[in-house]
Design an enzyme around this catalytic site. Structure first.
Site, PDB file in Angstrom:
ATOM      1  N   ASN A 221      -6.303  -5.897   4.697  1.00  0.00           N
ATOM      2  CA  ASN A 221      -4.558  -6.924   4.193  1.00  0.00           C
ATOM      3  C   ASN A 221      -4.613  -8.148   3.915  1.00  0.00           C
ATOM      4  O   ASN A 221      -5.655  -8.736   2.976  1.00  0.00           O
ATOM      5  CB  ASN A 221      -4.010  -6.719   5.926  1.00  0.00           C
TER       6      ASN A 221
ATOM      7  N   ALA B 125       0.817  -1.180  -0.061  1.00  0.00           N
ATOM      8  CA  ALA B 125      -0.288   0.074   0.219  1.00  0.00           C
ATOM      9  C   ALA B 125       0.429   1.649  -0.147  1.00  0.00           C
ATOM     10  O   ALA B 125       1.095   2.230  -0.957  1.00  0.00           O
ATOM     11  CB  ALA B 125      -0.992  -0.352   1.114  1.00  0.00           C
TER      12      ALA B 125
ATOM     13  N   ASP C 170      -4.366  -2.427   3.830  1.00  0.00           N
ATOM     14  CA  ASP C 170      -3.746  -1.741   3.113  1.00  0.00           C
ATOM     15  C   ASP C 170      -4.562  -1.059   2.825  1.00  0.00           C
ATOM     16  O   ASP C 170      -4.717   0.556   2.649  1.00  0.00           O
ATOM     17  CB  ASP C 170      -4.566  -2.676   1.752  1.00  0.00           C
TER      18      ASP C 170
HETATM   19  O1  MRU Z   1      -1.794  -7.012  -3.183  1.00  0.00           O
HETATM   20  P1  MRU Z   1      -0.295  -6.596  -2.292  1.00  0.00           P
HETATM   21  O2  MRU Z   1       1.488  -7.447  -2.930  1.00  0.00           O
HETATM   22  O3  MRU Z   1       0.201  -5.399  -2.982  1.00  0.00           O
HETATM   23  O4  MRU Z   1      -0.446  -6.243  -1.113  1.00  0.00           O
HETATM   24  C1  MRU Z   1       0.324  -6.308   0.018  1.00  0.00           C
HETATM   25  C2  MRU Z   1      -0.187  -6.214   1.193  1.00  0.00           C
HETATM   26  O5  MRU Z   1      -1.289  -6.869   1.558  1.00  0.00           O
HETATM   27  C3  MRU Z   1       0.833  -5.502   2.625  1.00  0.00           C
HETATM   28  O6  MRU Z   1       0.526  -6.920   3.564  1.00  0.00           O
HETATM   29  C4  MRU Z   1       0.127  -4.118   2.830  1.00  0.00           C
HETATM   30  O7  MRU Z   1       0.238  -3.600   1.587  1.00  0.00           O
HETATM   31  C5  MRU Z   1       0.893  -3.285   3.728  1.00  0.00           C
HETATM   32  S1  MRU Z   1       2.434  -2.681   3.381  1.00  0.00           S
HETATM   33  C6  MRU Z   1       3.420  -2.256   4.424  1.00  0.00           C
END
Ligand code: MRU
Length: 354
Positions: free
Chosen positions: A254, A49, A244
């Site tokens: 998340n 995110a 997220d």
């Molecule tokens: O689909 P992604 O790889 O973008 O998902 C990422 C996550 O779910 C992370 O845990 C979240 O973005 C936190 S990142 C600091």
């Protein structure tokens, strides 16, 4: 410890580390067209995110910098199209929309204080490039602060479990959940990290394992279906994950699988922490029921590394789930640690000046 850099603004363009190729290859792409940055977000070349927010900020700045607009009216039209292109990339990570809103506000402020000619176009172009770099620096600073607050909550030994990748690759700083882990280890904690592989995209196996290994932090990689077993028997002192999008009541979206971990952590009296910057709060949403969940392609489930692993059947791929706030022991932000009732504590932190 020097964290890896997933994104950089350079005079040649926006440089992205292609996370789809990790851990096998470290390939960087330099983008000079903002549409390619938007596509890189959609295709998960850059993900996580806060990093998506930084990428959108740099992509918008790139688009405005490259605009051929001759006056403010033309630049405003180009800017609106650029923002729309980024808004369509990924729906759940609210940092994306936070970055777009921030740039819209900045654009309007700059436009108000300019005349309508080409001098104002250049002024806005420069100012938005500066703004993108400011966003990146703020993410780095936020991670450091989250790390310091969160490290206090980590055990000194035993194990800590995380999920997906909430590390440097996901933020552009030292990471949120992994920033907490990194800071605790730097402060002398001697735990090992349990890393679930995080099917279907394998951010745990490919990215978190790579980052921790790179930093010499002890880890054990597990498959997602081992989570219950290890929470029951594995001397896990805490779970820490990223986010997220966090609704006003603390419900947290998340990576898919996080909700199951939180339920199992509660069953086994393991505190479950969320680490995220203030930009991940979406206080407009009363609860997690209102968070849009991204549906990704079935092929990411039916195929592994490009090879089909199932018969030709329908597959589901919600990319995120929502953990109810009652399962969350605390939400760690750069402005401090929020605890239940979250509606009060998160609203206070969001209004506070850092
Ligand atoms: O689909 P992604 O790889 O973008 O998902 C990422 C996550 O779910 C992370 O845990 C979240 O973005 C936190 S990142 C600091």
């Amino acid at each position: 410890m020097r964290a890896v850099e997933p994104i950089r603004w350079t005079s040649d363009g926006v440089v992205l580390l292609d996370q789809r190729r990790l851990p096998g290859e470290e390939i960087h792409h330099t983008y000079t067209d903002y549409r390619d940055v938007a596509k890189a977000i959609k295709d998960m070349e850059i993900r996580g995110a806060p990093a998506i927010g930084v990428a959108a900020a740099m992509g918008i700045a790139l688009g405005v910098q490259q605009s051929k607009a001759k006056d403010l009216r033309e630049l405003r039209a180009d800017f609106a199209n650029i923002c729309d292109d980024f808004a369509c990339t990924r729906p759940t990570a609210v940092d994306l929309f936070w970055a777009i809103e921030r740039f819209k506000t900045r654009f309007d402020d700059l436009a108000r204080s300019s005349d309508a000619g080409d001098g104002s176009v250049r002024k806005i172009q420069h100012a938005l490039v500066d703004e993108a770099q400011k966003v990146h620096q703020e993410r780095r600073d936020a991670d450091e602060r989250i790390g310091r607050f969160g490290a206090e909550l980590m055990p000194k030994s035993g194990r800590v479990m995380t999920q997906c990748n909430a590390g440097a690759l996901a933020t552009g700083g030292i990471g949120t959940a992994l920033g907490v882990i990194r800071t605790a280890v730097e402060n002398g904690a001697g735990f090992e990290v349990l890393v679930p592989e995080t099917r279907p995209y394998l951010q745990g196996a490919r990215l978190t394992a790579w980052e921790l290994h790179h930093d010499g932090i002890p880890l054990t990689l597990i498959t997602d279906n081992m989570v219950g077993h290890f929470l029951k028997t594995g001397k896990v002192g805490a779970v820490v994950v990223g986010a997220d999008r966090i609704a006003r009541n603390g419900d947290t979206a998340n990576k898919i699988g996080t909700y199951g971990i939180a339920v199992l952590a509660r069953e086994h009296n393991v505190p479950f922490y969320v680490a995220a910057p203030i930009s991940t709060l979406d206080l407009k949403l009363a609860s997690g029921d209102e968070i849009p969940i991204e549906e990704r392609s079935q092929e990411e489930v039916t195929h592994l590394a490009g090879k089909r692993i199932s018969p030709d059947v329908r597959a589901a791929h919600p990319a995120f789930d929502v953990t109810p706030s009652r399962l969350i022991a605390a939400i760690i932000t750069e402005r401090g640690v929020a605890r239940a009732p979250y509606e009060d504590s998160l609203t206070k932190l969001a209004r506070a000046h850092s």
